[in-house]
Scaffold this motif. Structure first.
Motif, PDB file in Angstrom:
ATOM      1  N   VAL A  52       0.848  -1.202   0.000  1.00  0.00           N
ATOM      2  CA  VAL A  52       0.000   0.000   0.000  1.00  0.00           C
ATOM      3  C   VAL A  52       0.886   1.255   0.000  1.00  0.00           C
ATOM      4  N   GLY A  53       1.943   1.232   0.839  1.00  0.00           N
ATOM      5  CA  GLY A  53       2.868   2.371   0.908  1.00  0.00           C
ATOM      6  C   GLY A  53       3.538   2.626  -0.426  1.00  0.00           C
ATOM      7  N   GLU A  54       3.951   1.534  -1.096  1.00  0.00           N
ATOM      8  CA  GLU A  54       4.608   1.702  -2.414  1.00  0.00           C
ATOM      9  C   GLU A  54       3.631   2.293  -3.429  1.00  0.00           C
ATOM     10  N   PHE A  69       1.121   4.154  -2.801  1.00  0.00           N
ATOM     11  CA  PHE A  69       0.909   5.567  -2.454  1.00  0.00           C
ATOM     12  C   PHE A  69       2.070   6.408  -2.991  1.00  0.00           C
ATOM     13  N   SER A  70       3.299   5.899  -2.778  1.00  0.00           N
ATOM     14  CA  SER A  70       4.488   6.650  -3.225  1.00  0.00           C
ATOM     15  C   SER A  70       4.472   6.854  -4.734  1.00  0.00           C
ATOM     16  N   SER A  71       3.967   5.820  -5.467  1.00  0.00           N
ATOM     17  CA  SER A  71       4.002   5.935  -6.923  1.00  0.00           C
ATOM     18  C   SER A  71       2.769   6.644  -7.485  1.00  0.00           C
ATOM     19  N   ALA A 125       3.415  13.799  18.553  1.00  0.00           N
ATOM     20  CA  ALA A 125       2.631  14.925  18.016  1.00  0.00           C
ATOM     21  C   ALA A 125       2.761  15.051  16.503  1.00  0.00           C
ATOM     22  N   GLY A 126       1.636  15.267  15.851  1.00  0.00           N
ATOM     23  CA  GLY A 126       1.619  15.480  14.407  1.00  0.00           C
ATOM     24  C   GLY A 126       1.549  14.195  13.607  1.00  0.00           C
ATOM     25  N   ASP A 127       1.569  13.066  14.282  1.00  0.00           N
ATOM     26  CA  ASP A 127       1.627  11.767  13.598  1.00  0.00           C
ATOM     27  C   ASP A 127       0.392  10.934  13.938  1.00  0.00           C
ATOM     28  N   LEU A 128      -0.318  10.478  12.885  1.00  0.00           N
ATOM     29  CA  LEU A 128      -1.585   9.770  13.092  1.00  0.00           C
ATOM     30  C   LEU A 128      -1.480   8.269  12.875  1.00  0.00           C
ATOM     31  N   HIS A 129      -0.287   7.764  12.611  1.00  0.00           N
ATOM     32  CA  HIS A 129      -0.119   6.330  12.331  1.00  0.00           C
ATOM     33  C   HIS A 129      -0.171   5.529  13.627  1.00  0.00           C
ATOM     34  N   ASP A 130      -1.067   4.524  13.674  1.00  0.00           N
ATOM     35  CA  ASP A 130      -1.159   3.796  14.950  1.00  0.00           C
ATOM     36  C   ASP A 130      -1.093   2.277  14.847  1.00  0.00           C
ATOM     37  N   ILE A 131      -1.015   1.734  13.649  1.00  0.00           N
ATOM     38  CA  ILE A 131      -1.025   0.260  13.551  1.00  0.00           C
ATOM     39  C   ILE A 131       0.228  -0.324  14.208  1.00  0.00           C
ATOM     40  N   CYS A 176       7.532   5.643  22.698  1.00  0.00           N
ATOM     41  CA  CYS A 176       7.099   6.669  21.741  1.00  0.00           C
ATOM     42  C   CYS A 176       7.318   6.185  20.318  1.00  0.00           C
ATOM     43  N   SER A 177       6.250   6.248  19.526  1.00  0.00           N
ATOM     44  CA  SER A 177       6.313   5.789  18.147  1.00  0.00           C
ATOM     45  C   SER A 177       6.225   6.981  17.192  1.00  0.00           C
ATOM     46  N   GLY A 178       6.971   6.911  16.090  1.00  0.00           N
ATOM     47  CA  GLY A 178       6.897   7.960  15.065  1.00  0.00           C
ATOM     48  C   GLY A 178       7.131   7.347  13.699  1.00  0.00           C
ATOM     49  N   LEU A 195       6.747   9.221  10.594  1.00  0.00           N
ATOM     50  CA  LEU A 195       7.024  10.178   9.519  1.00  0.00           C
ATOM     51  C   LEU A 195       8.378  10.837   9.740  1.00  0.00           C
ATOM     52  N   THR A 196       9.094  11.069   8.666  1.00  0.00           N
ATOM     53  CA  THR A 196      10.359  11.813   8.828  1.00  0.00           C
ATOM     54  C   THR A 196      10.062  13.218   9.380  1.00  0.00           C
ATOM     55  N   THR A 197       8.887  13.741   9.017  1.00  0.00           N
ATOM     56  CA  THR A 197       8.544  15.090   9.503  1.00  0.00           C
ATOM     57  C   THR A 197       8.213  15.112  10.997  1.00  0.00           C
TER      58      THR A 197
HETATM   59 CO1  B1M Z   1       1.006   7.224   5.965  1.00  0.00          CO
HETATM   60  N1  B1M Z   1       2.849   7.355   5.401  1.00  0.00           N
HETATM   61  N2  B1M Z   1       0.787   9.137   5.734  1.00  0.00           N
HETATM   62  N3  B1M Z   1      -0.851   6.891   6.373  1.00  0.00           N
HETATM   63  N4  B1M Z   1       1.371   5.388   5.733  1.00  0.00           N
HETATM   64  C1  B1M Z   1       3.657   6.131   5.439  1.00  0.00           C
HETATM   65  C2  B1M Z   1       4.346   5.997   6.792  1.00  0.00           C
HETATM   66  C3  B1M Z   1       4.658   6.359   4.220  1.00  0.00           C
HETATM   67  C4  B1M Z   1       5.988   5.610   4.379  1.00  0.00           C
HETATM   68  C5  B1M Z   1       3.933   6.005   2.894  1.00  0.00           C
HETATM   69  C6  B1M Z   1       4.798   6.255   1.680  1.00  0.00           C
HETATM   70  O1  B1M Z   1       4.947   7.375   1.247  1.00  0.00           O
HETATM   71  N5  B1M Z   1       5.390   5.216   1.123  1.00  0.00           N
HETATM   72  C7  B1M Z   1       4.805   7.932   4.263  1.00  0.00           C
HETATM   73  C8  B1M Z   1       5.911   8.475   5.175  1.00  0.00           C
HETATM   74  C9  B1M Z   1       7.111   8.983   4.423  1.00  0.00           C
HETATM   75  C10 B1M Z   1       8.113   9.505   5.390  1.00  0.00           C
HETATM   76  O2  B1M Z   1       7.857  10.378   6.165  1.00  0.00           O
HETATM   77  N6  B1M Z   1       9.295   8.918   5.347  1.00  0.00           N
HETATM   78  C11 B1M Z   1       3.427   8.352   4.722  1.00  0.00           C
HETATM   79  C12 B1M Z   1       2.841   9.629   4.500  1.00  0.00           C
HETATM   80  C13 B1M Z   1       3.667  10.564   3.627  1.00  0.00           C
HETATM   81  C14 B1M Z   1       1.611  10.012   5.033  1.00  0.00           C
HETATM   82  C15 B1M Z   1       0.916  11.362   4.890  1.00  0.00           C
HETATM   83  C16 B1M Z   1       1.819  12.599   5.052  1.00  0.00           C
HETATM   84  C17 B1M Z   1       0.184  11.358   3.529  1.00  0.00           C
HETATM   85  C18 B1M Z   1      -0.491  12.651   3.157  1.00  0.00           C
HETATM   86  O3  B1M Z   1      -1.367  13.114   3.835  1.00  0.00           O
HETATM   87  N7  B1M Z   1      -0.049  13.237   2.070  1.00  0.00           N
HETATM   88  C19 B1M Z   1      -0.157  11.303   6.006  1.00  0.00           C
HETATM   89  C20 B1M Z   1       0.353  11.857   7.348  1.00  0.00           C
HETATM   90  C21 B1M Z   1      -0.745  11.914   8.386  1.00  0.00           C
HETATM   91  C22 B1M Z   1      -0.166  12.174   9.755  1.00  0.00           C
HETATM   92  O4  B1M Z   1       0.258  11.251  10.420  1.00  0.00           O
HETATM   93  N8  B1M Z   1      -0.149  13.439  10.161  1.00  0.00           N
HETATM   94  C23 B1M Z   1      -0.342   9.826   6.119  1.00  0.00           C
HETATM   95  C24 B1M Z   1      -1.546   9.249   6.518  1.00  0.00           C
HETATM   96  C25 B1M Z   1      -1.776   7.894   6.611  1.00  0.00           C
HETATM   97  C26 B1M Z   1      -3.133   7.288   6.943  1.00  0.00           C
HETATM   98  C27 B1M Z   1      -3.869   8.054   8.063  1.00  0.00           C
HETATM   99  C28 B1M Z   1      -4.000   7.320   5.688  1.00  0.00           C
HETATM  100  C29 B1M Z   1      -2.758   5.804   7.262  1.00  0.00           C
HETATM  101  C30 B1M Z   1      -2.543   5.514   8.779  1.00  0.00           C
HETATM  102  C31 B1M Z   1      -3.776   4.943   9.453  1.00  0.00           C
HETATM  103  C32 B1M Z   1      -3.431   4.384  10.819  1.00  0.00           C
HETATM  104  O5  B1M Z   1      -2.304   4.154  11.204  1.00  0.00           O
HETATM  105  N9  B1M Z   1      -4.494   4.180  11.561  1.00  0.00           N
HETATM  106  C33 B1M Z   1      -1.391   5.678   6.597  1.00  0.00           C
HETATM  107  C34 B1M Z   1      -0.768   4.419   6.300  1.00  0.00           C
HETATM  108  C35 B1M Z   1      -1.642   3.203   6.484  1.00  0.00           C
HETATM  109  C36 B1M Z   1       0.562   4.321   5.886  1.00  0.00           C
HETATM  110  C37 B1M Z   1       1.340   3.057   5.456  1.00  0.00           C
HETATM  111  C38 B1M Z   1       0.809   2.641   4.075  1.00  0.00           C
HETATM  112  C39 B1M Z   1       1.270   1.892   6.400  1.00  0.00           C
HETATM  113  C40 B1M Z   1       1.687   2.196   7.834  1.00  0.00           C
HETATM  114  C41 B1M Z   1       1.522   0.947   8.646  1.00  0.00           C
HETATM  115  O6  B1M Z   1       0.551   0.821   9.372  1.00  0.00           O
HETATM  116  N10 B1M Z   1       2.426  -0.031   8.456  1.00  0.00           N
HETATM  117  C42 B1M Z   1       2.834   3.604   5.415  1.00  0.00           C
HETATM  118  C43 B1M Z   1       3.701   2.879   4.394  1.00  0.00           C
HETATM  119  C44 B1M Z   1       4.536   1.779   5.015  1.00  0.00           C
HETATM  120  O7  B1M Z   1       4.602   1.590   6.206  1.00  0.00           O
HETATM  121  N11 B1M Z   1       5.258   1.084   4.187  1.00  0.00           N
HETATM  122  C45 B1M Z   1       2.630   5.062   5.401  1.00  0.00           C
HETATM  123  C46 B1M Z   1       2.325  -1.346   9.116  1.00  0.00           C
HETATM  124  C47 B1M Z   1       2.901  -1.275  10.529  1.00  0.00           C
HETATM  125  C48 B1M Z   1       2.816  -2.633  11.182  1.00  0.00           C
HETATM  126  O8  B1M Z   1       4.266  -0.925  10.405  1.00  0.00           O
HETATM  127  O9  B1M Z   1       3.879   1.352  11.424  1.00  0.00           O
HETATM  128  O10 B1M Z   1       6.140   0.718  10.438  1.00  0.00           O
HETATM  129  P1  B1M Z   1       4.901   0.315  11.159  1.00  0.00           P
HETATM  130  O11 B1M Z   1       5.319  -0.269  12.595  1.00  0.00           O
HETATM  131  C49 B1M Z   1       6.333  -1.237  12.762  1.00  0.00           C
HETATM  132  C50 B1M Z   1       7.733  -0.618  12.988  1.00  0.00           C
HETATM  133  O12 B1M Z   1       7.885   0.672  12.424  1.00  0.00           O
HETATM  134  C51 B1M Z   1       7.915  -0.680  14.459  1.00  0.00           C
HETATM  135  O13 B1M Z   1       7.189  -1.830  14.856  1.00  0.00           O
HETATM  136  C52 B1M Z   1       5.991  -1.922  14.075  1.00  0.00           C
HETATM  137  C53 B1M Z   1       5.546  -3.366  13.963  1.00  0.00           C
HETATM  138  O14 B1M Z   1       6.592  -4.255  13.737  1.00  0.00           O
HETATM  139  N12 B1M Z   1       7.487   0.406  15.341  1.00  0.00           N
HETATM  140  C54 B1M Z   1       8.070   0.537  16.572  1.00  0.00           C
HETATM  141  C55 B1M Z   1       6.515   1.324  15.215  1.00  0.00           C
HETATM  142  N13 B1M Z   1       6.442   2.060  16.324  1.00  0.00           N
HETATM  143  C56 B1M Z   1       7.374   1.606  17.173  1.00  0.00           C
HETATM  144  C57 B1M Z   1       7.708   1.989  18.477  1.00  0.00           C
HETATM  145  C58 B1M Z   1       8.735   1.292  19.125  1.00  0.00           C
HETATM  146  C59 B1M Z   1       9.425   0.265  18.500  1.00  0.00           C
HETATM  147  C60 B1M Z   1       9.105  -0.134  17.215  1.00  0.00           C
HETATM  148  O15 B1M Z   1       9.133   1.593  20.375  1.00  0.00           O
HETATM  149  C61 B1M Z   1       8.348   2.505  21.118  1.00  0.00           C
END
Ligand code: B1M
Length: 208
Positions: free
Chosen positions: A47-49, A51-53, A96-102, A145-147, A149-151
């Motif tokens: 899904v992320g890929e 979105f990026s493309s 703060a500023g980050d809505l990702h919660d999965i 604390c989880s984050g 986004l690079t922002t």
């Molecule tokens: Co967003 N998003 N998103 N998004 N989103 C990403 C993160 C992104 C990589 C997609 C992309 O461009 N390929 C990109 C970030 C780029 C960057 O900053 N480097 C991105 C963007 C740009 C955005 C918006 C800015 C888009 C826009 O509006 N133009 C926007 C920002 C909103 C905001 O937060 N202010 C946005 C919005 C959203 C949705 C709301 C639509 C939705 C989130 C819904 C939700 O979470 N309820 C969403 C989603 C779903 C994603 C992707 C597709 C999936 C995230 C996810 O749940 N992954 C994501 C792409 C990707 O991840 N490849 C993307 C599955 C999850 C299990 O993995 O969260 O990485 P993850 O957690 C892992 C590890 O990271 C780690 O353990 C977890 C499980 O093993 N981990 C920890 C996480 N927290 C930890 C804390 C710890 C230790 C480990 O210790 C405390």
């Protein structure tokens, strides 16, 4: 097509109503909860890929996330295991500023299974709210604390530094896709983990 593959595909296209049933069918067929979870994590990668493309947009990302959350609900009792809650309370939140919660929710589930009582502040949590929560709850030993986004990396830094400046005796663990061990050390966190499983292991070590 295997049930796991069906779960993966339906999460990708956000079939929220179908996913829980398919996850249950995959379990009934003998797939492990860990394998089903990994398939859903892989879906979010796709899904992320997309979105990026520019193939999909925020609404599609959101419904895919909702579908995954419904699937995780089915797996929760199997992943969380037996909880003894003997290691104290862990405050968890997305900064703060980050809505990702999965990812944060998975980390919460795994840290709970390591023996902590969890207090989940949700998403978009201001730095001061972490400090308030430490004061409001009993026997807080860890803040997570989880984050994503690079922002929002500066918000992660602010959270860690605000907690440390409060002088409260807690350890802080950070993580999320853009976070590196080097960045965690640079901002003064006590620990870092790359994924939910290792967050639980690290959390236990940190309060031992
Ligand atoms: Co967003 N998003 N998103 N998004 N989103 C990403 C993160 C992104 C990589 C997609 C992309 O461009 N390929 C990109 C970030 C780029 C960057 O900053 N480097 C991105 C963007 C740009 C955005 C918006 C800015 C888009 C826009 O509006 N133009 C926007 C920002 C909103 C905001 O937060 N202010 C946005 C919005 C959203 C949705 C709301 C639509 C939705 C989130 C819904 C939700 O979470 N309820 C969403 C989603 C779903 C994603 C992707 C597709 C999936 C995230 C996810 O749940 N992954 C994501 C792409 C990707 O991840 N490849 C993307 C599955 C999850 C299990 O993995 O969260 O990485 P993850 O957690 C892992 C590890 O990271 C780690 O353990 C977890 C499980 O093993 N981990 C920890 C996480 N927290 C930890 C804390 C710890 C230790 C480990 O210790 C405390």
């Amino acid at each position: 097509m295997s049930k796991i593959q069906e779960v993966k595909e339906k999460v990708e296209i956000g079939k929220t109503k179908l996913v829980p049933g398919l996850v249950q069918e995959a379990l009934d067929e003998g797939s492990s909860a860990a394998d089903i979870l990994q398939a859903m994590v892989d879906s979010m990668g796709v899904v992320g890929e997309k979105f990026s493309s520019g193939e999909i947009f925020v609404p599609e990302m959101l419904i895919a996330a909702k579908a995954m959350a419904k699937g995780v609900d089915v797996l929760r009792p199997l992943l969380a295991g037996d909880t003894s809650n003997s290691l104290g309370t862990c405050i968890i939140g997305t900064v703060a500023g980050d809505l990702h919660d999965i990812g944060k929710n998975l980390v919460s589930m795994m840290i709970e299974s390591a023996g902590f009582t969890m207090v989940d502040l949700g998403v978009d949590v201001p730095a001061e709210r972490f400090v308030e929560a430490i004061k409001e709850n009993e026997n807080v030993t860890l803040v997570a604390c989880s984050g994503l986004l690079t922002t929002t990396m500066p918000a992660l830094k602010e959270a860690v530094q605000t907690i440390k400046a409060s002088g409260l005796d807690v350890k802080v663990i950070v993580g999320g896709a853009p976070v590196t061990p080097e960045y965690a050390a640079e901002i003064g966190a006590d620990g870092f983990a790359p994924d939910a499983g290792s967050a639980a292991v690290k959390a236990k070590e940190m309060v031992a």
